[in-house]
Design an enzyme around this catalytic site. Structure first.
Site, PDB file in Angstrom:
ATOM      1  N   THR A 201       0.837  -1.201   0.000  1.00  0.00           N
ATOM      2  CA  THR A 201       0.000   0.000   0.000  1.00  0.00           C
ATOM      3  C   THR A 201       0.870   1.248   0.000  1.00  0.00           C
ATOM      4  OG1 THR A 201      -1.762  -1.132   1.214  1.00  0.00           O
ATOM      5  CG2 THR A 201      -1.733   1.277   1.332  1.00  0.00           C
ATOM      6  N   SER A 202       0.532   2.223  -0.838  1.00  0.00           N
ATOM      7  CA  SER A 202       1.211   3.520  -0.878  1.00  0.00           C
ATOM      8  C   SER A 202       2.706   3.328  -1.176  1.00  0.00           C
ATOM      9  CB  SER A 202       0.965   4.273   0.434  1.00  0.00           C
ATOM     10  OG  SER A 202       1.406   5.606   0.336  1.00  0.00           O
ATOM     11  N   SER A 203       3.597   3.673  -0.266  1.00  0.00           N
ATOM     12  CA  SER A 203       5.019   3.420  -0.504  1.00  0.00           C
ATOM     13  C   SER A 203       5.270   1.926  -0.727  1.00  0.00           C
ATOM     14  CB  SER A 203       5.858   3.920   0.681  1.00  0.00           C
ATOM     15  OG  SER A 203       7.239   3.751   0.446  1.00  0.00           O
TER      16      SER A 203
ATOM     17  N   GLY B  87       3.099   0.001  -2.146  1.00  0.00           N
ATOM     18  CA  GLY B  87       2.625  -0.219  -3.513  1.00  0.00           C
ATOM     19  C   GLY B  87       3.690   0.158  -4.533  1.00  0.00           C
TER      20      GLY B  87
ATOM     21  N   HIS C  74      -6.588   8.469  -0.519  1.00  0.00           N
ATOM     22  CA  HIS C  74      -5.374   7.685  -0.285  1.00  0.00           C
ATOM     23  C   HIS C  74      -5.486   6.967   1.063  1.00  0.00           C
ATOM     24  CE1 HIS C  74      -1.201   6.782  -1.232  1.00  0.00           C
ATOM     25  NE2 HIS C  74      -0.938   6.910   0.053  1.00  0.00           N
TER      26      HIS C  74
END
Length: 257
Positions: A100-102, A104, A242
């Site tokens: 997820t996020s970083s 991802g 986000h």
């Protein structure tokens, strides 16, 4: 490296690498993601890497991390996978990566740098591999242009970043599923388009021409796009910020677990 090995471990267990977000920890992702419970049900192993940096983002910016066996974070995570395969007699054909996020972003980097290790990747609200590249050689550097969705390129240029991550590699590559929310202001929604272009370029597909488009799938206001019998899937979540919530049961279907 943190690892979860369920009591009812499968023979030749599959492995999922689950990579946390900035400010996150392995423990937080262990607690907040669905993979532990699914591991208990299905007998696979989960690896939870933990970022070594202040702020706990991942290094997706250095040349080292963007290079196969380059010595960066991607190399370290690959070594975790190789250790786990050996230690627990894991199934090398069923190794998967998600984040997820970083995490991802790091999922895309892992798929680019170690295509020989992974059968599939699922990216929740990330950016294309190489989008955060630091011209100054910064490790764990923030790239505002990429985060704001201003880094745009062709499928061919994006694909070259993947090919350059492992020069000379001509073997199979992981299938990819990309989730992103239209209202994401942390990693702008255009990063969805650029990531789709990247993997479409890698697979020789036209990003503007999915084979299948399904409205309100897998839920209301989500649209799912599929290319080449699911080799590449995009899920665009209208009105979602986000980051997009993890979908454990759907992840299992995509991974074939």
């Amino acid at each position: 490296m943190f690892i979860y090995v369920p009591r009812n471990l499968a023979a030749k267990p599959p492995i999922i690498v689950a990579i946390h977000y900035c400010t996150g920890t392995a423990q937080a992702y262990f607690s907040g993601s669905p993979y532990r419970q699914l591991a208990d049900q299905k007998g696979f192993i989960v690896i939870y890497p933990e970022s070594p940096y202040s702020g706990t983002c991942w290094d997706v910016s250095s040349r080292a991390t963007l290079t196969h066996d380059g010595g960066g974070n991607s190399n370290a995570i690959a070594n975790m996978v190789k250790y786990t395969l050996q230690q627990y007699s894991g199934d090398p054909t069923k190794v998967f990566v998600t984040g997820t996020s970083s995490g991802g972003m790091m999922t895309n980097v892992m798929a680019a740098t170690y295509p020989d290790l992974f059968a599939a990747g699922i990216v929740y609200s990330g950016t294309a591999a190489g989008c955060f590249y630091s011209q100054s050689g910064g490790t764990n550097a923030w790239n505002s242009s990429c985060a704001q969705g201003q880094v745009r390129s062709t499928p061919q240029v994006w694909a070259k970043m993947v090919f350059d991550a492992y020069p000379g590699y001509e073997g199979p590559r992981p299938k990819m599923q990309i989730y992103h929310g239209s209202a994401d202001t942390t990693l702008h929604a255009n990063n969805y388009n650029e990531t789709i272009k990247q993997w479409a370029g890698v697979f020789g597909l036209d990003p503007a021409k999915p084979d299948v488009t399904q409205a309100n799938t897998p839920q209301s206001r989500y649209t799912t796009y599929s290319w080449d019998n699911g080799k590449l899937i995009g899920v665009y979540a209208q009105g979602v910020g986000h980051s997009v919530n993890m979908r454990g049961a759907d992840d299992m279907k995509f991974f074939g677990l």
